[in-house]
Design an enzyme around this catalytic site. Structure first.
Site, PDB file in Angstrom:
ATOM      1  N   GLY A 260       0.812  -1.221   0.000  1.00  0.00           N
ATOM      2  CA  GLY A 260       0.000   0.000   0.000  1.00  0.00           C
ATOM      3  C   GLY A 260       0.839   1.263   0.000  1.00  0.00           C
ATOM      4  O   GLY A 260       2.050   1.225  -0.231  1.00  0.00           O
ATOM      5  N   GLY A 262       2.182   5.024   1.825  1.00  0.00           N
ATOM      6  CA  GLY A 262       2.501   5.589   3.131  1.00  0.00           C
ATOM      7  C   GLY A 262       3.789   5.075   3.715  1.00  0.00           C
ATOM      8  O   GLY A 262       4.512   4.277   3.114  1.00  0.00           O
ATOM      9  N   ILE A 264       4.437   3.253   6.434  1.00  0.00           N
ATOM     10  CA  ILE A 264       4.561   1.873   6.901  1.00  0.00           C
ATOM     11  C   ILE A 264       4.879   0.980   5.705  1.00  0.00           C
ATOM     12  O   ILE A 264       5.793   0.143   5.755  1.00  0.00           O
ATOM     13  CB  ILE A 264       3.267   1.428   7.625  1.00  0.00           C
ATOM     14  CG1 ILE A 264       3.118   2.263   8.902  1.00  0.00           C
ATOM     15  CG2 ILE A 264       3.296  -0.059   7.941  1.00  0.00           C
ATOM     16  CD1 ILE A 264       1.818   2.068   9.617  1.00  0.00           C
ATOM     17  N   GLU A 286      -0.134  -1.469  -6.966  1.00  0.00           N
ATOM     18  CA  GLU A 286      -0.797  -0.311  -7.579  1.00  0.00           C
ATOM     19  C   GLU A 286       0.022   0.955  -7.456  1.00  0.00           C
ATOM     20  O   GLU A 286      -0.145   1.886  -8.228  1.00  0.00           O
ATOM     21  CB  GLU A 286      -2.189  -0.121  -6.977  1.00  0.00           C
ATOM     22  CG  GLU A 286      -2.146   0.045  -5.479  1.00  0.00           C
ATOM     23  CD  GLU A 286      -3.525   0.172  -4.850  1.00  0.00           C
ATOM     24  OE1 GLU A 286      -4.476   0.553  -5.538  1.00  0.00           O
ATOM     25  OE2 GLU A 286      -3.633  -0.112  -3.655  1.00  0.00           O
ATOM     26  N   ASN A 376      -9.213   8.511   4.069  1.00  0.00           N
ATOM     27  CA  ASN A 376      -8.882   8.632   2.645  1.00  0.00           C
ATOM     28  C   ASN A 376      -9.839   7.840   1.760  1.00  0.00           C
ATOM     29  O   ASN A 376     -10.259   8.300   0.710  1.00  0.00           O
ATOM     30  CB  ASN A 376      -7.471   8.101   2.375  1.00  0.00           C
ATOM     31  CG  ASN A 376      -6.423   8.826   3.187  1.00  0.00           C
ATOM     32  OD1 ASN A 376      -6.521  10.031   3.388  1.00  0.00           O
ATOM     33  ND2 ASN A 376      -5.431   8.099   3.663  1.00  0.00           N
ATOM     34  N   GLY A 380      -7.139   0.565  -3.052  1.00  0.00           N
ATOM     35  CA  GLY A 380      -7.062  -0.767  -3.647  1.00  0.00           C
ATOM     36  C   GLY A 380      -6.943  -1.860  -2.606  1.00  0.00           C
ATOM     37  O   GLY A 380      -6.816  -3.035  -2.943  1.00  0.00           O
TER      38      GLY A 380
HETATM   39  O1  0RQ Z   1      -3.071  10.945  11.776  1.00  0.00           O
HETATM   40  O2  0RQ Z   1      -2.102  12.394  10.086  1.00  0.00           O
HETATM   41  O3  0RQ Z   1      -3.222  13.357  12.117  1.00  0.00           O
HETATM   42  O4  0RQ Z   1      -1.015  12.165  12.307  1.00  0.00           O
HETATM   43  O5  0RQ Z   1      -4.274   8.315  10.833  1.00  0.00           O
HETATM   44  O6  0RQ Z   1      -1.807   7.251  10.034  1.00  0.00           O
HETATM   45  O7  0RQ Z   1       0.030   5.911  11.009  1.00  0.00           O
HETATM   46  O8  0RQ Z   1       0.574   7.953   9.561  1.00  0.00           O
HETATM   47  O9  0RQ Z   1      -0.347   5.795   8.601  1.00  0.00           O
HETATM   48  O10 0RQ Z   1      -0.210   7.344   6.573  1.00  0.00           O
HETATM   49  O11 0RQ Z   1       0.004   4.827   6.433  1.00  0.00           O
HETATM   50  O12 0RQ Z   1      -2.206   5.918   6.915  1.00  0.00           O
HETATM   51  C1  0RQ Z   1      -4.947   3.451   6.905  1.00  0.00           C
HETATM   52  C2  0RQ Z   1      -5.103   5.915   6.729  1.00  0.00           C
HETATM   53  C3  0RQ Z   1      -2.931   4.810   7.322  1.00  0.00           C
HETATM   54  C4  0RQ Z   1      -3.815   4.621   4.974  1.00  0.00           C
HETATM   55  C5  0RQ Z   1      -4.219   4.696   6.480  1.00  0.00           C
HETATM   56  C6  0RQ Z   1      -4.253   8.426  12.250  1.00  0.00           C
HETATM   57  C7  0RQ Z   1      -2.790   8.724  12.565  1.00  0.00           C
HETATM   58  C8  0RQ Z   1      -2.485   9.704  11.456  1.00  0.00           C
HETATM   59  C9  0RQ Z   1      -2.387   8.307   9.341  1.00  0.00           C
HETATM   60  P1  0RQ Z   1      -2.294  12.331  11.570  1.00  0.00           P
HETATM   61  P2  0RQ Z   1      -0.302   6.770   9.844  1.00  0.00           P
HETATM   62  P3  0RQ Z   1      -0.610   6.003   7.042  1.00  0.00           P
HETATM   63  C10 0RQ Z   1      -2.863   1.461  -1.544  1.00  0.00           C
HETATM   64  C11 0RQ Z   1      -3.812   0.757  -0.638  1.00  0.00           C
HETATM   65  C12 0RQ Z   1      -6.500   2.750   2.967  1.00  0.00           C
HETATM   66  C13 0RQ Z   1      -6.242   2.591   1.509  1.00  0.00           C
HETATM   67  C14 0RQ Z   1      -5.169   1.601   1.175  1.00  0.00           C
HETATM   68  C15 0RQ Z   1      -5.024   4.420   4.061  1.00  0.00           C
HETATM   69  C16 0RQ Z   1      -3.257   9.143  10.284  1.00  0.00           C
HETATM   70  O13 0RQ Z   1      -2.906   3.588   4.777  1.00  0.00           O
HETATM   71  O14 0RQ Z   1      -5.692   5.369   3.684  1.00  0.00           O
HETATM   72  O15 0RQ Z   1      -4.680   0.857   1.962  1.00  0.00           O
HETATM   73  N1  0RQ Z   1      -5.325   3.139   3.728  1.00  0.00           N
HETATM   74  N2  0RQ Z   1      -4.831   1.613  -0.086  1.00  0.00           N
HETATM   75  O16 0RQ Z   1      -2.653   9.270  13.855  1.00  0.00           O
HETATM   76  C17 0RQ Z   1      -7.543   7.495  14.993  1.00  0.00           C
HETATM   77  C18 0RQ Z   1      -6.843   5.265  14.875  1.00  0.00           C
HETATM   78  C19 0RQ Z   1      -5.804   5.682  13.997  1.00  0.00           C
HETATM   79  C20 0RQ Z   1      -5.728   7.043  13.674  1.00  0.00           C
HETATM   80  C21 0RQ Z   1      -4.140   5.949  12.650  1.00  0.00           C
HETATM   81  N3  0RQ Z   1      -6.988   3.995  15.234  1.00  0.00           N
HETATM   82  N4  0RQ Z   1      -7.681   6.200  15.326  1.00  0.00           N
HETATM   83  N5  0RQ Z   1      -6.590   7.943  14.165  1.00  0.00           N
HETATM   84  N6  0RQ Z   1      -4.685   7.160  12.840  1.00  0.00           N
HETATM   85  N7  0RQ Z   1      -4.799   5.034  13.354  1.00  0.00           N
HETATM   86  C22 0RQ Z   1      -3.056   2.895  -1.941  1.00  0.00           C
HETATM   87  C23 0RQ Z   1      -4.153   3.245  -2.856  1.00  0.00           C
HETATM   88  O17 0RQ Z   1      -5.123   2.599  -2.872  1.00  0.00           O
HETATM   89  C24 0RQ Z   1      -4.032   4.419  -3.749  1.00  0.00           C
END
Ligand code: 0RQ
Length: 499
Positions: A260, A262, A264, A286, A376, A380
């Site tokens: 994915g 980001g 991580i 993707e 977001n 995918g």
């Molecule tokens: O908040 O930005 O205010 O600091 O969520 O979290 O840990 O920086 O991780 O940037 O990898 O995002 C799932 C959103 C993770 C993303 C998700 C808050 C955290 C932070 C971001 P801040 P991190 P990431 C390929 C596949 C779905 C689509 C996908 C995503 C912000 O990976 O959109 O996978 N995935 N597509 O503080 C409240 C919780 C939280 C939380 C994290 N439990 N409660 N806030 N955060 N966990 C790509 C495409 O498809 C194009």
């Protein structure tokens, strides 16, 4: 480059678009996103609003885009409807305030939904390209997204001809659109590197109403520095995959990887690249991020099929300075093909995506904070997870400085069900859920993935659940979320308060 099509400024091209129309934009992440025309459209919308006239458009894209598209149009309050995935903070606010209708979809189905007419008419395709021929042959740029479909379906086409991109990108794309039911045949991809389509997208040249010359780079954000937690997650995933290979559950030649977006995801790939126990591997993914560039250079990654080259400026320069090398190792496909369940299942992908929260049953929430606030979109992640050979979700065990546990009794929104999620990884460890019943899953997730500060509370919850096939309390399952909303810290959970 000379062109027989009307060349105009972005402002002139934006004048062609009307209030209430739907636009299919290029862009899958900020890679290959249209830039100058949406920015000019935002300026026009502000002018119309100042004159007291309504001006909003429907925005379809591949996935998220850059600040000149989602950012500028949101800032101008010019978006009525948006699909399928976005990551702009301003637009996120408007979506969550109910000012923009946002429809979240699996990315692989967006093109077919457009073809089936489920998304209404598409009046314009606004697509970034790096070359265009007099006969309507278009060489796309750093992503494909849904551009090939939008170009074919749209009534009219505006091309942003980005002259900063090497015209030698010709040959990096493989464009293929499946037939529609009831006569759909197979998509003949059997290996990540198989080419099945055309390197150019050919459109009816009469539809091209404007060519706008630009030279702006992709507006890709920089990655945060890796943290101890992201490094540990990367390490945990790599060690798990090595053990799977040694146990004979992954073939010794390994399997194609999807990863994915980001920080991580970037850390996981870096760790896999460094692991000497994992043989050179292919990717069928993707989004190709920075961490894969050195892996392609040093041969750890032998081929990458992707929908987008989502690279920082430095990584972009590296690739474009040595384009012939990368063209032999990277293929850009439409999102309908890069994410297609048929291919994911056939070639046996190991999918690795990020969760917002995971529950004790193994259900994953990737999209909504506290059940109602859209982050977001599903992107995918569902396309891959549901069909993967092995599906992995990772996330830090806590968020917001420890006040939120990512491991909760029940997710506040579900994107990926327990039936599709096989492995959960945090910096604490790995919960391998394959072949485990709901009670075994719950204990594994608490013991291996939850942060120590939350393990006792989660065990106490289990003690309070009703007897049954799955450990669940209808009264308490969202107690930790309710506690966060009440006191700002899930650690304060007192189950008695919520019974
Ligand atoms: O908040 O930005 O205010 O600091 O969520 O979290 O840990 O920086 O991780 O940037 O990898 O995002 C799932 C959103 C993770 C993303 C998700 C808050 C955290 C932070 C971001 P801040 P991190 P990431 C390929 C596949 C779905 C689509 C996908 C995503 C912000 O990976 O959109 O996978 N995935 N597509 O503080 C409240 C919780 C939280 C939380 C994290 N439990 N409660 N806030 N955060 N966990 C790509 C495409 O498809 C194009």
């Amino acid at each position: 480059m000379s062109t027989p099509f009307p060349v105009m400024t972005a402002a002139e091209a934006a004048e062609l678009i009307g209030h209430g129309q739907t636009i299919g934009f290029s862009g899958f992440t900020a890679a290959g996103a249209a830039k100058d025309v949406p920015a000019a459209l935002a300026v026009r919308a502000k002018r119309e609003h100042a004159a007291g006239r309504p001006f909003k458009v429907g925005v379809l894209t591949g996935a998220s885009t850059g600040k000149s598209l989602d950012g500028a149009l949101a800032e101008a309050e010019a978006i009525s409807f948006r699909a399928p995935y976005q990551s702009d903070a301003g637009l996120r606010k408007q979506i969550n305030a109910g000012q923009v209708r946002f429809v979240d979809m699996h990315l692989s189905v967006v093109p077919q939904n457009a073809r089936y007419g489920f998304l209404g008419p598409i009046h314009f395709a606004v697509v970034e390209a790096c070359d265009i021929t007099a006969g309507g042959g278009i060489v796309l740029s750093t992503s494909v997204g849904a551009s090939n479909t939008y170009l074919r379906l749209a009534d009219k086409i505006i091309i942003e001809l980005n002259e900063s991109l090497s015209p030698q990108m010709l040959g990096m794309h493989d464009l293929f659109e499946p037939q529609d039911p009831p006569t759909r045949a197979e998509i003949p991809i059997f290996n990540a590197s198989d080419r099945i389509g055309s390197p150019i997208c050919t459109v009816d040249p009469r539809k091209i109403v404007a060519v706008v010359r630009t030279n702006r780079p992709d507006e890709t954000g920089a990655f945060d520095k890796p943290t101890a937690a992201t490094d540990q997650i990367g390490d945990n995933v790599a060690r798990f995959l090595v053990a799977e290979m040694k146990a004979g559950r992954i073939p010794p030649t390994f399997l194609p990887l999807q990863s994915g977006v980001g920080n991580i995801a970037n850390a996981v790939l870096a760790a896999l690249g460094e692991s000497r126990d994992i043989p050179p591997f292919e990717m069928y993914t993707e989004v190709l991020q920075d961490s894969v560039v050195p892996l392609l250079e040093n041969g750890r990654c032998t081929f990458a099929s992707t929908c987008a080259l989502t690279l920082s400026l430095e990584a972009h320069d590296k690739v474009f300075k040595n384009l012939d090398f990368f063209k032999q190792r990277v293929l850009l496909r439409p999102q309908e093909i890069s994410n297609h369940p048929e291919i994911v299942r056939r070639i046996g992908i190991v999918s690795m995506n990020t969760a917002i929260e995971v529950d004790l049953g193994g259900n994953v929430n990737s999209t909504h904070v506290m059940g109602s606030t859209m982050m977001n979109g599903i992107g995918g992640s569902g396309d891959f997870t549901r069909n993967a050979y092995l599906s992995i979700f990772s996330c830090p065990s806590t968020a917001k400085g420890g006040m939120i546990s990512a491991i909760v009794p029940m997710v506040s929104h579900m994107d990926h069900s327990e039936h599709s999620v096989q492995v959960v990884v945090t910096e604490q460890g790995v919960a391998d859920l394959r072949g485990k019943d709901p009670h075994e899953r719950a204990h594994l997730i608490i013991n291996n993935c939850a942060h120590p500060a939350y393990r006792e509370q989660l065990r106490d919850y289990l003690k309070l659940t009703e007897a049954g096939h799955a450990p669940l309390s209808l009264a308490l399952s969202l107690g930790m979320h309710r506690e966060f909303l009440a006191s700002g810290d899930m650690r304060n959970i007192d189950w008695a308060k919520y019974q």
